[in-house]
Design an enzyme around this catalytic site. Structure first.
Site, short mmCIF file in Angstrom:
data_model
loop_
_atom_site.label_atom_id
_atom_site.label_comp_id
_atom_site.label_asym_id
_atom_site.label_seq_id
_atom_site.Cartn_x
_atom_site.Cartn_y
_atom_site.Cartn_z
N SER A 29 -84.08 -135.56 13.77
CA SER A 29 -82.90 -134.77 14.18
C SER A 29 -82.31 -135.20 15.51
O SER A 29 -82.99 -135.13 16.54
CB SER A 29 -83.27 -133.30 14.37
OG SER A 29 -83.58 -132.69 13.20
N HIS A 60 -78.25 -134.98 11.07
CA HIS A 60 -79.02 -136.13 10.61
C HIS A 60 -78.05 -137.21 10.14
O HIS A 60 -77.24 -136.95 9.25
CB HIS A 60 -79.94 -135.75 9.43
CG HIS A 60 -81.15 -134.99 9.84
ND1 HIS A 60 -82.42 -135.44 9.62
CD2 HIS A 60 -81.28 -133.81 10.46
CE1 HIS A 60 -83.29 -134.56 10.11
NE2 HIS A 60 -82.61 -133.56 10.60
N HIS A 82 -86.30 -133.90 3.76
CA HIS A 82 -87.41 -132.99 4.02
C HIS A 82 -87.80 -132.27 2.73
O HIS A 82 -86.94 -132.05 1.86
CB HIS A 82 -87.01 -131.94 5.06
CG HIS A 82 -86.60 -132.50 6.38
ND1 HIS A 82 -85.36 -133.05 6.61
CD2 HIS A 82 -87.29 -132.62 7.54
CE1 HIS A 82 -85.30 -133.48 7.86
NE2 HIS A 82 -86.46 -133.23 8.45
N TYR A 84 -88.24 -129.21 2.42
CA TYR A 84 -87.51 -127.94 2.29
C TYR A 84 -86.16 -128.09 1.63
O TYR A 84 -85.53 -127.11 1.24
CB TYR A 84 -87.39 -127.22 3.65
CG TYR A 84 -86.59 -127.95 4.70
CD1 TYR A 84 -85.21 -128.13 4.60
CD2 TYR A 84 -87.22 -128.48 5.83
CE1 TYR A 84 -84.49 -128.80 5.57
CE2 TYR A 84 -86.51 -129.15 6.81
CZ TYR A 84 -85.15 -129.31 6.67
OH TYR A 84 -84.44 -129.97 7.64
N GLU A 85 -85.68 -129.33 1.50
CA GLU A 85 -84.42 -129.54 0.81
C GLU A 85 -84.59 -129.40 -0.70
O GLU A 85 -83.61 -129.43 -1.45
CB GLU A 85 -83.83 -130.90 1.17
CG GLU A 85 -83.38 -130.98 2.61
CD GLU A 85 -82.95 -132.38 3.03
OE1 GLU A 85 -81.87 -132.81 2.64
OE2 GLU A 85 -83.73 -133.04 3.77
N ALA A 112 -88.12 -133.93 15.88
CA ALA A 112 -87.89 -132.85 16.83
C ALA A 112 -88.92 -131.77 16.52
O ALA A 112 -89.24 -131.54 15.36
CB ALA A 112 -86.48 -132.30 16.65
N MET A 209 -91.09 -129.67 10.85
CA MET A 209 -90.96 -129.58 9.38
C MET A 209 -90.91 -130.96 8.73
O MET A 209 -90.33 -131.11 7.65
CB MET A 209 -89.69 -128.80 9.03
CG MET A 209 -89.61 -127.42 9.65
SD MET A 209 -88.02 -126.66 9.31
CE MET A 209 -88.05 -125.28 10.47
N SER A 210 -91.48 -131.95 9.38
CA SER A 210 -91.40 -133.29 8.80
C SER A 210 -92.69 -134.05 9.06
O SER A 210 -93.72 -133.46 9.41
CB SER A 210 -90.22 -134.05 9.40
OG SER A 210 -90.46 -134.34 10.77
N ASN A 233 -87.46 -127.29 21.89
CA ASN A 233 -87.45 -125.85 22.18
C ASN A 233 -88.89 -125.36 22.30
O ASN A 233 -89.81 -126.01 21.81
CB ASN A 233 -86.76 -125.09 21.02
CG ASN A 233 -87.42 -125.40 19.67
OD1 ASN A 233 -87.14 -126.45 19.06
ND2 ASN A 233 -88.29 -124.54 19.22
N HIS A 245 -80.74 -123.99 15.35
CA HIS A 245 -80.67 -125.45 15.13
C HIS A 245 -79.78 -126.12 16.19
O HIS A 245 -80.03 -127.28 16.55
CB HIS A 245 -80.14 -125.72 13.72
CG HIS A 245 -80.12 -127.18 13.35
ND1 HIS A 245 -81.24 -127.99 13.42
CD2 HIS A 245 -79.11 -127.97 12.91
CE1 HIS A 245 -80.91 -129.22 13.05
NE2 HIS A 245 -79.63 -129.25 12.73
N1 HPA Z 1 -90.27 -125.15 14.54
C1 HPA Z 1 -90.18 -125.95 13.46
N2 HPA Z 1 -89.45 -127.05 13.42
C2 HPA Z 1 -88.77 -127.38 14.53
C3 HPA Z 1 -88.81 -126.61 15.69
C4 HPA Z 1 -89.60 -125.43 15.69
O1 HPA Z 1 -89.70 -124.68 16.68
N3 HPA Z 1 -88.03 -127.23 16.60
C5 HPA Z 1 -87.53 -128.35 16.02
N4 HPA Z 1 -87.98 -128.45 14.76
#
Ligand code: HPA
Length: 277
Positions: A29, A60, A82, A84-85, A112, A209-210, A233, A245
């Site tokens: 990301s 992306h 991903h 989740y897609e 990320a 998530m990857s 974050n 996001h």
């Molecule tokens: N959680 C899950 N996936 C993420 C996060 C998060 O806090 N930040 C960036 N991708």
């Protein structure tokens, strides 16, 4: 059958880029600026490669870029799909298996992630030392794949030699590179604060998530793997604000220059080592 599809994608790519890449890179990301630093770039839109699934997430990019750093040849995905897609897992790992089939002997994965450990604030970088696959899934479920073992060893999933080179690259740039365990979850909802407390107890330092499924697929094919997380974050419940996001994208954008510098140096060191072998 996806193996035949990978062969077809390799044939299509070889027709326009005949050189075998040494090193693969996957950019997460907001991290795709690295691809712009390659020399003699050949940018191939992902939707022009037969069978290659194309990501649908905003932020992306969607290219496969071939190019060089010094003498080394790289193949670099800007963007990934991903789980989740909603793709079946052999589609999720199609891109990294394609890198292996093209000839890459090592792959650097980037993502990320949310910081769980106290010292992992937004804008920091974490070299991945190990992973927790908490997606509840594996890309290796199904008939045995004869391109590698049925039960791949994951003791040193993240290659010690490549990690050392990552530390060397950071040191040369005076970059404060942290190190830790990445937990990969299915998503796409962010975690609850209770889940983040659970992850911390389980030994996770960052969450995303990857990456984890890609690592499993690559290790099964004997490809050396390393990874770095950009902490975009604090994980849920660890800061006052809710997750969004756009915050992930904004932090990735803020650290872009440093990230590109670091990854370029790391990829250079890795390429030199691969070229020596
Ligand atoms: N959680 C899950 N996936 C993420 C996060 C998060 O806090 N930040 C960036 N991708």
């Amino acid at each position: 059958m996806s193996e035949a599809q990978i062969e077809e994608a390799v044939r299509a790519l070889r027709a326009s880029v005949p050189e075998v890449p040494h090193l693969g890179v996957v950019l997460g990301s907001g991290l795709s600026a690295f691809a712009d630093s390659l020399t003699e770039p050949r940018v191939i839109p992902m939707d022009s490669v037969p069978h290659l699934p194309v990501p649908s997430v905003p932020g992306h990019a969607k290219n496969l870029c071939f190019g060089r750093i010094g003498k080394a040849r790289l193949a670099c995905f800007s963007g990934r799909v991903h789980a989740y897609e909603g793709h079946p897992l052999d589609r999720v790992v199609f891109g990294v298996r394609l890198l292996a089939a093209l000839g890459c002997r090592a792959v650097l994965l980037t993502n990320a992630a949310g910081g769980i450990r106290d010292d992992l604030g937004p804008g920091s970088f974490m070299l991945i030392s190990d992973q927790l696959n908490l997606t509840g899934q594996s890309p290796l479920v199904g008939p045995a794949d004869d391109r590698g073992p049925r039960f791949p060893d994951m003791t040193e999933a993240y290659d010690a030699g490549l990690r050392t080179l990552g530390r060397d690259a950071a040191e040369a740039l005076n970059l404060d590179l942290r190190e830790g365990v990445y937990a990969g979850l299915l998503g796409p909802s962010y975690e609850t604060p209770a889940e983040v407390r659970m992850l911390r107890t389980l030994g996770a330092d960052a969450v995303g998530m990857s990456t984890v499924l890609e690592v499993i697929a690559l290790r099964q094919r004997g490809v050396r793997v390393a990874g770095v997380s950009t902490i975009t974050n604090r994980a849920a419940g660890l800061s006052a604000s809710p997750l969004d996001h756009s915050e992930v994208q904004a932090t990735a954008e803020r650290v872009r220059r440093v990230f590109v510098e670091f990854l370029t140096r790391w990829a250079t060191l890795a390429s030199l080592e691969l070229a020596r072998e």
